[in-house]
Design a protein around this motif. Structure first.
Motif, PDB file in Angstrom:
ATOM      1  N   THR A 111    -100.758  36.019  -4.641  1.00  0.00           N
ATOM      2  CA  THR A 111    -100.801  34.691  -4.020  1.00  0.00           C
ATOM      3  C   THR A 111     -99.970  34.623  -2.742  1.00  0.00           C
ATOM      4  OG1 THR A 111    -101.210  33.601  -6.130  1.00  0.00           O
ATOM      5  CG2 THR A 111    -100.321  32.240  -4.382  1.00  0.00           C
ATOM      6  N   ILE A 136    -101.705  30.927  10.994  1.00  0.00           N
ATOM      7  CA  ILE A 136    -101.168  30.901   9.628  1.00  0.00           C
ATOM      8  C   ILE A 136     -99.769  31.524   9.586  1.00  0.00           C
ATOM      9  CG2 ILE A 136    -102.345  33.094   9.008  1.00  0.00           C
ATOM     10  CD1 ILE A 136    -101.699  30.163   6.599  1.00  0.00           C
ATOM     11  N   SER A 184     -92.844  29.525   5.697  1.00  0.00           N
ATOM     12  CA  SER A 184     -93.080  29.740   4.268  1.00  0.00           C
ATOM     13  C   SER A 184     -92.584  28.579   3.411  1.00  0.00           C
ATOM     14  CB  SER A 184     -92.364  31.005   3.801  1.00  0.00           C
ATOM     15  OG  SER A 184     -92.758  32.090   4.578  1.00  0.00           O
ATOM     16  N   LYS A 213     -97.622  25.441   2.049  1.00  0.00           N
ATOM     17  CA  LYS A 213     -97.611  26.807   1.514  1.00  0.00           C
ATOM     18  C   LYS A 213     -96.993  26.848   0.120  1.00  0.00           C
ATOM     19  CE  LYS A 213     -97.926  29.813   5.574  1.00  0.00           C
ATOM     20  NZ  LYS A 213     -97.263  30.817   6.430  1.00  0.00           N
ATOM     21  N   TRP A 227     -99.477  25.627  -2.397  1.00  0.00           N
ATOM     22  CA  TRP A 227    -100.548  26.629  -2.566  1.00  0.00           C
ATOM     23  C   TRP A 227    -100.096  27.723  -3.543  1.00  0.00           C
ATOM     24  CZ3 TRP A 227    -103.377  23.747   0.715  1.00  0.00           C
ATOM     25  CH2 TRP A 227    -104.701  24.114   0.948  1.00  0.00           C
ATOM     26  N   ILE A 228     -98.829  28.099  -3.413  1.00  0.00           N
ATOM     27  CA  ILE A 228     -98.300  29.153  -4.290  1.00  0.00           C
ATOM     28  C   ILE A 228     -98.104  28.619  -5.712  1.00  0.00           C
ATOM     29  CG2 ILE A 228     -96.231  30.562  -4.737  1.00  0.00           C
ATOM     30  CD1 ILE A 228     -96.089  30.959  -1.625  1.00  0.00           C
ATOM     31  N   VAL A 246    -101.287  33.574   0.937  1.00  0.00           N
ATOM     32  CA  VAL A 246    -100.906  32.296   1.528  1.00  0.00           C
ATOM     33  C   VAL A 246    -100.248  32.496   2.897  1.00  0.00           C
ATOM     34  CG1 VAL A 246     -99.294  30.356   1.249  1.00  0.00           C
ATOM     35  CG2 VAL A 246    -100.786  31.029  -0.645  1.00  0.00           C
ATOM     36  N   GLU A 247     -99.553  33.605   3.062  1.00  0.00           N
ATOM     37  CA  GLU A 247     -98.863  33.864   4.334  1.00  0.00           C
ATOM     38  C   GLU A 247     -99.787  34.501   5.380  1.00  0.00           C
ATOM     39  OE1 GLU A 247     -96.114  32.688   4.924  1.00  0.00           O
ATOM     40  OE2 GLU A 247     -94.852  32.621   3.144  1.00  0.00           O
ATOM     41  N   ILE A 266    -105.383  26.469   4.857  1.00  0.00           N
ATOM     42  CA  ILE A 266    -103.982  26.044   4.902  1.00  0.00           C
ATOM     43  C   ILE A 266    -103.648  25.441   6.272  1.00  0.00           C
ATOM     44  CG2 ILE A 266    -101.587  26.909   4.853  1.00  0.00           C
ATOM     45  CD1 ILE A 266    -102.595  28.939   2.680  1.00  0.00           C
TER      46      ILE A 266
END
Lengths: 152, 705
Positions: B193, A73, A78, A83, A86-87, B197-198, A102
């Motif tokens: 978030t 991941i 980014s 990604k 997703w954000i 996500v990262e 992801i």
């Protein structure tokens, strides 16, 4: 000593070859984004890419991926549409399964940017999310497809 | 920054604040306000607001929901807010619960007033500071989005913060009018978030300390068994292995690496004492619960004389339900890192219960509270499970013995074997109609373990056992509610929406069966039973309208409805279902939900995501979940034998927010209970099947057709 090629970097790790890749990535190298969920390759939380293929790292002996290109991941940029989508959609709740989700979605869209809704559901159904973010994951993947189209 | 002295000094102060009804702008703080801004907030020189949040982030969005309330009153840009978890200290206790604890769908409800006052107080101090600096009356200054301005002057809150902190804490502050809100009622992007996500969010299992040791614990196959003897000779041959010893819950295997600990455990030979539960497989457990129903229990509620009425009427039905033990299945199994030293102790754990963790650390280490630090990581799912801190206790015992920092990891199998399930239960229901088809009597008797007693709060009638029934809004003249306590050594605990998970199922399916008996429409019957309860009626009316009740289903073949009140909120749901008669497989296509949590929804999208989440978890339990037992103990030890809902099985979920006057209700749990009965009701009306047992396994459904 096992040599690994992970997220574009070379690592030498002092582990037995039968050690699950998951523990090497998480506990020896210290990239904790890849999660332990079931230890049996069922839930998908530990998914990483080995030569671009989604792989359950909890049941993959580290000896079997020596020198192969591994992406976790942390290795997905980014700015990648997956990604970003997703954000944008605030997909994660507890967030624990999301790295695996992801990584899987990233691999799916790399192979098949125009995957249909049915194909997405079929692939993503191999990942468990106890918070029930499935609806948003589906929407985020479809949104990422749009973002990728614009880019292309 | 917070000093430990500040924390201790403030312990035990009451909130002492009264919020007046709307229309009053001024709020009087008491002489000893809990509002000590420096314990909750700090603003950096470069204008970042750091807030400590006293609730655990387990996916519900509480870091976002609580901090946006402060940021709104303070008038601060959301993208410059940083949230940290508050350490375990008296000052961070939720005064309405008397504990630093996240549960019961209470976080926003309990903290809302306090956090608004906190934000307003900080703003007041910032303004006062600017006023003194510029020698301009406060009233003429403007505080907006992190800056104070007057004429052509402008200064950031961050630049004023140090001086502002030295000012007295205001005793009177003006709260914003709802029309002035910048975030409340609208929403903001979730604050967690990005890191999630990262892959950068740190969960309990992710904490890493220097020279940390790994530990796993071998547990008894069946609850109630104790260690009799340990043969660790082979285990000790494993490379990296450090030590093997017995702790309160089993045998700890410690190694320099996690794989070493796991391998060592495989080689361990442990003999266990006999458990009183040996031989209790599924069949025997079921019989045990059904037999308990025949025992006399404690009457939780009695109105009129339902027994007499039921004896003397012909229009009556009865049913016996049997519902299974459920496992929380948090995606992150229990895991934590603790470091017990001679003179101090540090705990990093994904817990919902900081106060209990602190007390546990105190009792294991013998250290005073001010030498113990408890830091809450992100929780990879909670659902009630992580308000039980036995796993932290194990890590404390191990670290104390090894005198080293320890990371304790549960495998999935360990997690199931540790127990703390939603209790199994058996319920006997009887109901009667009068000649006009009105429900006149309801007899309810449940045999179930006492969850609150397991949590150290025993009472004559366990609150969880009868919640949702004993306090139901349905107006039925003759009601009997009885509780029979089941005392088995299988540990039970709070599972998202607790007693309502089973009581909504039995009550709501039974209401539909009574409607069926009286040839009444289930919506119409409920509206009649709830005629004096506007909020309840409204969610039913809204969901019926939005779902197209009475019309053909859009995606499925049958529709079912259920209503339930829990955790202060009213929820009604309609599901669209279809059934494959050849395989017995049920497909839930659509869930329409109407929810009323009161007049204010702080963050509408967080509410929607919590409803989506609760619906999926509820449906997962409905269709798939059950902890099975063999003669040797729990046998559904991983996701292959304890499957949970997948994306392919997830319905589309539509959420309709209904606003009403009345106290604010909760969000995390109330949308879970209605799903299961709504699906069962669709099967009743659409296919003539009555479901008395869960989950709705295809082979069982097929046999009912």
């Amino acid at each position: 000593m096992v040599e690994l090629y992970l997220n574009g970097r070379h690592y030498k790790v002092d582990v037995e070859e039968d050690t699950p890749l998951l523990w090497v990535i998480r506990e020896h190298i210290g990239l904790t984004g890849t999660k332990f969920g079931c230890g049996k390759g069922i839930c998908g939380a530990c998914t990483v890419l080995v030569e671009e293929n989604p792989t359950r790292s909890c049941i993959t002996p580290v000896g079997s991926v020596k020198g192969k290109r591994i992406i976790t991941i942390e290795g997905i940029p980014s700015y990648h549409p997956v990604k970003r989508a997703w954000i944008e959609l605030d997909v994660p709740q507890c967030g624990y399964c999301q790295p695996g989700q992801i990584v899987e979605a990233y691999a799916l869209l790399n192979k098949n940017p125009r995957a249909s809704k049915e194909e997405i559901i079929s692939v993503m159904s191999s990942h468990l999310c106890r918070c029930g973010t499935y609806g948003r994951i589906l929407k985020a993947i479809q949104r990422a497809q749009k973002l990728m189209e614009v880019k292309a | 920054m917070i000093t430990r002295r500040d924390l201790i000094k403030l312990g035990g102060l009451g909130l002492g604040l009264v919020l007046l009804p709307e229309g009053f702008k001024l709020v009087k703080a008491s002489e000893n306000p809990q509002i000590k801004p420096h314990l909750w907030a700090s603003i950096t020189k470069d204008n970042y607001l750091m807030l400590l949040v006293n609730k655990s982030e387990m996916g519900q969005g509480v870091y976002t929901g609580l901090s946006m309330i402060v940021a709104d009153e303070l008038d601060f840009p959301w993208d410059r807010v940083i949230v940290k978890s508050a350490p375990a200290r008296d000052v961070y206790i939720d005064k309405k619960m008397g504990s630093q604890l996240t549960g019961g769908s209470t976080s926003v409800r309990n903290m809302y007033e306090f956090l608004r006052l906190l934000g307003a107080s900080v703003k007041e101090m910032i303004l006062e500071s600017a006023s003194r600096e510029w020698k301009v009356p406060k009233e003429k200054l403007q505080a907006r989005m992190g800056y104070v301005s007057y004429a052509n002057k402008k200064v950031s809150y961050g630049e004023l913060w140090e001086k502002a902190l030295k000012l007295p804490i205001p005793t009177q502050v003006r709260l914003k009018e709802p029309s002035e809100f910048i975030y409340i009622g609208k929403g903001v992007p979730r604050i967690d978030t990005q890191e999630k996500v990262e892959g950068k969010a740190i969960f309990g299992i992710d904490v890493r300390l220097k020279d940390m040791v790994y530990a796993v614990v071998e547990r008894p196959p069946y609850f109630g068994a104790k260690v009799k003897s340990v043969d660790d000779s082979q285990a000790r041959q494993i490379k990296d292995l450090l030590d093997v010893f017995t702790i309160s819950s089993g045998v700890a295997v410690c190694a320099k690496t996690v794989e070493g600990a796991l391998k060592g455990r495989e080689k361990l030979k442990v003999e266990w004492t006999k458990s009183p539960l040996e031989g209790f497989d599924d069949e025997r457990l079921s019989q045990y619960y059904l037999d308990m129903l025949k025992k006399k229990g404690v009457v939780a509620r009695k109105d009129g004389n339902p027994t007499l009425l039921l004896e003397n009427t012909k229009r009556k039905i009865s049913a016996v339900y049997l519902l299974p033990y459920l496992y929380h299945a948090t995606m992150e199994p229990m895991a934590c890192v603790v470091d017990v030293k001679e003179d101090r102790c540090t705990v990093y754990a994904p817990v919902q219960a900081q106060t209990w963790t602190l007390q546990t650390a105190k009792s294991i280490t013998g250290l005073p509270e001010d030498k113990i630090e408890v830091y809450t990581t992100y929780l990879g799912g909670g659902f009630g499970r992580k308000s039980n801190v036995e796993f932290v206790k194990e890590a404390l015992e191990i670290s104390k013995k090894l005198k080293k920092p320890v990371k304790l990891i549960y495998t999935r199998e360990d997690d199931v074997k540790s127990g703390w399930y939603r209790p199994m239960n058996a319920t006997h229901l009887e109901g009667a109609l009068d000649e006009k088809g009105r429900v006149v009597a309801l007899y309810h008797k449940i045999a179930v373990p006492a969850v609150f007693e397991w949590a150290g709060r025993p009472s004559r009638v366990d609150r969880a056992a009868v919640e949702g029934i004993e306090n139901m809004f349905y107006e039925i003249p003759h009601v009997h509610v009885e509780f029979v306590k089941v005392d088995l050594p299988i540990p039970v605990w709070f599972w998202r929406s607790v007693g309502s998970t089973h009581n909504a199922f039995t009550l709501e399916t039974f209401i539909d069966r009574l409607a069926h008996l009286g040839k009444r429409d289930p919506v119409e019957l409920r509206l009649e039973l709830l005629k004096n309860h506007e909020r309840a009626k409204k969610v039913i009316e809204v969901v019926a309208e939005k779902a197209g009740w009475g019309k053909r289903p859009m995606y499925g073949e049958a529709m079912g409805l259920a209503y339930h009140y829990s955790f202060g909120s009213h929820v009604a749901q309609v599901v669209e279902v279809s059934l494959n008669k050849n395989t017995g497989e049920i497909k839930v296509h659509r869930v329409v939900c109407a929810i009323d949590i009161g007049p204010l929804v702080v963050h509408p999208d967080l509410l929607v995501s919590q409803v989506e989440s609760a619906v999926i978890m509820g449906l997962s339990a409905t269709l798939k979940e059950k902890v099975s037992f063999s003669k040797n103990g729990p046998s559904s030890l991983n996701f292959d034998t304890y499957p949970i809902l997948t994306m392919a099985e997830a319905p589309q979920v539509e959420v309709h927010i209904v606003k009403s006057d009345g106290p604010m209700g909760g969000v995390g749990e109330p949308a879970l209970p209605p799903v299961a009965p709504a699906v069962a009701n669709a099967l009743l009306w659409g296919y003539g099947i009555q479901i008395n047992n869960l989950p709705m396994a295809p082979e069982v459904i097929k046999s009912l057709l």
